[in-house]
Design a protein around this motif. Structure first.
Motif, mmCIF file in Angstrom:
data_model
loop_
_atom_site.group_PDB
_atom_site.id
_atom_site.type_symbol
_atom_site.label_atom_id
_atom_site.label_comp_id
_atom_site.label_asym_id
_atom_site.label_seq_id
_atom_site.Cartn_x
_atom_site.Cartn_y
_atom_site.Cartn_z
ATOM 1 N N GLY A 53 78.714 86.588 14.952
ATOM 2 C CA GLY A 53 79.553 86.975 13.745
ATOM 3 C C GLY A 53 78.668 86.780 12.629
ATOM 4 N N GLU A 54 79.062 87.290 11.666
ATOM 5 C CA GLU A 54 78.397 87.187 10.416
ATOM 6 C C GLU A 54 77.936 85.635 10.047
ATOM 7 O OE1 GLU A 54 78.913 88.603 5.391
ATOM 8 O OE2 GLU A 54 80.577 88.629 6.970
ATOM 9 N N VAL A 55 76.655 85.814 9.495
ATOM 10 C CA VAL A 55 76.247 84.522 9.096
ATOM 11 C C VAL A 55 75.328 84.786 7.835
ATOM 12 C CG1 VAL A 55 74.280 82.905 9.786
ATOM 13 C CG2 VAL A 55 75.652 83.651 11.488
ATOM 14 N N ASP A 56 75.610 83.770 6.760
ATOM 15 C CA ASP A 56 75.132 83.926 5.562
ATOM 16 C C ASP A 56 74.812 82.575 4.976
ATOM 17 O OD1 ASP A 56 74.077 84.557 3.201
ATOM 18 O OD2 ASP A 56 75.562 86.061 2.374
ATOM 19 N N ARG A 57 73.709 82.007 5.103
ATOM 20 C CA ARG A 57 73.432 80.382 4.948
ATOM 21 C C ARG A 57 72.304 80.365 4.308
ATOM 22 N NH1 ARG A 57 75.325 78.369 11.180
ATOM 23 N NH2 ARG A 57 77.654 79.132 11.075
ATOM 24 N N VAL A 58 72.102 79.017 3.437
ATOM 25 C CA VAL A 58 70.800 78.664 2.920
ATOM 26 C C VAL A 58 70.610 77.243 3.611
ATOM 27 C CG1 VAL A 58 69.333 78.040 1.097
ATOM 28 C CG2 VAL A 58 71.033 79.775 0.908
ATOM 29 N N TYR A 59 69.807 77.168 4.516
ATOM 30 C CA TYR A 59 69.481 75.741 5.010
ATOM 31 C C TYR A 59 68.538 74.808 3.964
ATOM 32 C CZ TYR A 59 71.749 76.880 9.410
ATOM 33 O OH TYR A 59 72.723 77.259 10.552
ATOM 34 N N LEU A 60 68.765 73.462 4.118
ATOM 35 C CA LEU A 60 68.246 72.774 2.748
ATOM 36 C C LEU A 60 67.029 71.901 3.518
ATOM 37 C CD1 LEU A 60 71.264 72.086 1.051
ATOM 38 C CD2 LEU A 60 69.897 73.884 0.569
ATOM 39 N N SER A 61 66.089 71.398 2.740
ATOM 40 C CA SER A 61 64.963 70.558 3.368
ATOM 41 C C SER A 61 64.466 70.792 4.713
ATOM 42 C CB SER A 61 65.623 69.312 3.047
ATOM 43 O OG SER A 61 66.010 68.903 1.750
ATOM 44 N N THR A 62 64.287 72.072 5.043
ATOM 45 C CA THR A 62 64.186 72.548 6.242
ATOM 46 C C THR A 62 62.489 72.230 6.610
ATOM 47 O OG1 THR A 62 63.068 74.639 5.456
ATOM 48 C CG2 THR A 62 65.499 74.356 6.179
ATOM 49 N N PRO A 63 61.961 72.149 7.891
ATOM 50 C CA PRO A 63 60.700 71.821 8.207
ATOM 51 C C PRO A 63 59.805 72.916 8.100
ATOM 52 C CG PRO A 63 62.346 72.336 10.177
ATOM 53 C CD PRO A 63 62.951 72.214 9.114
ATOM 54 N N SER A 64 58.351 72.746 8.395
ATOM 55 C CA SER A 64 57.320 73.584 7.898
ATOM 56 C C SER A 64 57.244 74.901 9.039
ATOM 57 C CB SER A 64 55.998 72.757 7.518
ATOM 58 O OG SER A 64 55.779 72.113 8.565
ATOM 59 N N LYS A 65 57.955 74.665 10.000
ATOM 60 C CA LYS A 65 58.003 75.452 11.229
ATOM 61 C C LYS A 65 59.076 75.640 11.747
ATOM 62 C CE LYS A 65 54.673 74.331 14.371
ATOM 63 N NZ LYS A 65 53.528 74.394 15.381
ATOM 64 N N ILE A 66 59.495 76.960 11.976
ATOM 65 C CA ILE A 66 60.696 77.575 12.540
ATOM 66 C C ILE A 66 60.410 78.466 13.676
ATOM 67 C CG2 ILE A 66 62.893 78.477 12.270
ATOM 68 C CD1 ILE A 66 62.471 77.096 9.415
ATOM 69 N N ALA A 67 61.189 78.541 14.797
ATOM 70 C CA ALA A 67 60.872 79.507 15.982
ATOM 71 C C ALA A 67 61.949 80.377 16.156
ATOM 72 C CB ALA A 67 60.598 78.738 17.137
ATOM 73 N N ILE A 68 61.823 81.756 16.166
ATOM 74 C CA ILE A 68 63.128 82.680 16.319
ATOM 75 C C ILE A 68 62.812 83.197 17.589
ATOM 76 C CG2 ILE A 68 64.241 84.806 15.416
ATOM 77 C CD1 ILE A 68 61.949 83.027 12.836
ATOM 78 N N ILE A 69 63.469 82.992 18.519
ATOM 79 C CA ILE A 69 63.417 83.413 19.998
ATOM 80 C C ILE A 69 64.097 84.569 20.202
ATOM 81 C CG2 ILE A 69 63.424 82.489 22.480
ATOM 82 C CD1 ILE A 69 63.544 80.054 20.092
ATOM 83 N N ASP A 70 63.396 85.725 20.671
ATOM 84 C CA ASP A 70 64.100 86.613 21.273
ATOM 85 C C ASP A 70 63.903 86.938 22.474
ATOM 86 O OD1 ASP A 70 64.788 89.350 21.703
ATOM 87 O OD2 ASP A 70 64.169 90.084 19.915
ATOM 88 N N HIS A 71 64.993 86.776 23.457
ATOM 89 C CA HIS A 71 65.138 86.511 25.069
ATOM 90 C C HIS A 71 64.773 87.814 25.534
ATOM 91 C CE1 HIS A 71 66.514 82.384 24.724
ATOM 92 N NE2 HIS A 71 67.491 82.554 24.113
ATOM 93 N N GLU A 72 65.232 88.657 24.894
ATOM 94 C CA GLU A 72 65.389 90.170 25.887
ATOM 95 C C GLU A 72 63.845 90.714 25.439
ATOM 96 O OE1 GLU A 72 67.480 94.473 25.042
ATOM 97 O OE2 GLU A 72 68.752 92.766 25.250
ATOM 98 N N LYS A 73 63.386 90.523 24.535
ATOM 99 C CA LYS A 73 61.955 90.843 24.158
ATOM 100 C C LYS A 73 60.772 89.979 24.661
ATOM 101 C CE LYS A 73 62.252 94.556 20.607
ATOM 102 N NZ LYS A 73 61.807 94.894 18.860
#
Length: 306
Positions: free
Chosen positions: A200-220
């Motif tokens: 569903g719709e997501v519109d967030r601002v995460y705070l004090s985040t780490p210096s590395k983040i992963a966005i995993i695309d299973h299909e690709k």
């Protein structure tokens, strides 16, 4: 490497960056905006709306817009500030950098105009270095206070990532963190899930985040790895179906193939005294999820074991 400046069909000047392995990036002087990043197989890694408006003063929906001096509607200025709606210039006096044969670089600059000073009365200089190497796109923003008084600002690099299917994607690295939920009048919550997934719709601002983040695309079978510095917050946005239909410059089905994961400074605006400077850093890279057993262990990506 000389800057390859061309004019596209809409008359908007753009810089073409290439490197020996075959990847490329395209950057508009309008907005200082990266509008394309292709890997060595010529696959587009950034999302661009088919309904994007390429005529100033409209913002361009897709790529990597620069949000300055405001993020979203967190203030009295136009949405995401005015930097993305201005023509930038090539920077004739950039910071020196280590010359490497395998990287392609362009330096851009935006300075306050009399028109900008009417709506945001602070004199500034905003520089942006965009660097392309094999498998990696790096953006280094730099803000200097050229005024006689202090000012504060927000900043974000809004990354429209091209994905296979939003329901097949997850974001790792933001679990257990606090976030502002823009769908709930910016109420503050704590992330409870092991990873962020989308239904569903997501519109967030995460705070004090780490210096590395992963966005995993299973299909690709592809993972975006986002590294950053000087930008402590991370905004995550997907409009889903109803909101997508209400956005004029976004196709009705576009929400399925895009995800915004933004490096940002929102919760605590950056304060600069006269002549002071701030520098941020963002590096986007991709890794294949199909190595080893065929399953990606995101923690290897996040914690440096890849």
């Amino acid at each position: 490497m000389p800057v390859n400046l061309v004019h596209d069909a809409d008359g908007l000047p753009r810089i073409i960056l290439t490197e020996p392995m075959g990847s490329s990036a395209e950057v508009l002087l309008y907005g200082g905006q990266v509008v394309s990043w292709k890997n060595e197989r010529k696959e587009e890694l950034l999302f661009m709306s088919n309904k994007a408006t390429w005529k100033p003063p409209k913002a361009i929906r897709g790529g990597i817009p620069v949000c300055f001096p405001q993020f979203g509607n967190f203030g009295s200025l136009e949405q995401h500030g005015f930097a993305r709606n201005r023509f930038w210039s090539l920077d004739n006096s950039p910071e020196p950098f280590g010359h490497a044969n395998n990287q392609s670089i362009v330096d851009l600059v935006l300075k306050s105009t009399d028109e900008d000073l009417k709506t945001w009365p602070h004199s500034f200089e905003l520089k942006l270095r965009i660097s392309l190497t094999a498998g990696k796109l790096t953006l280094i923003p730099h803000v200097r206070n050229t005024d006689k008084k202090s000012f504060s600002f927000m900043f974000a690099l809004r990354n429209y990532l091209s994905i296979s299917d939003i329901s097949e994607v997850r974001v790792e690295g933001l679990e257990t963190l606090d976030y502002f939920d823009n769908l709930m009048q910016r109420e503050r919550f704590t992330e409870q899930a092991d990873a962020i997934t989308f239904d569903g719709e997501v519109d967030r601002v995460y705070l004090s985040t780490p210096s590395k983040i992963a966005i995993i695309d299973h299909e690709k079978k592809r993972t975006f790895v986002l590294r950053k510095a000087g930008l402590p917050d991370e905004a995550v946005w997907n409009p889903w179906d109803k909101k997508a239909k209400a956005i004029p410059d976004l196709g009705d089905e576009d929400y399925k193939n895009m995800l915004c994961v933004d490096s940002a400074a929102v919760e605590a605006p950056i304060v600069l005294k006269p002549s002071e400077e701030w520098k941020g850093y963002q590096e986007l890279s991709t890794v294949s999820s199909s190595y080893c057993s065929g399953q990606l262990d995101p923690r290897k990506v996040l914690y440096g074991f890849s």
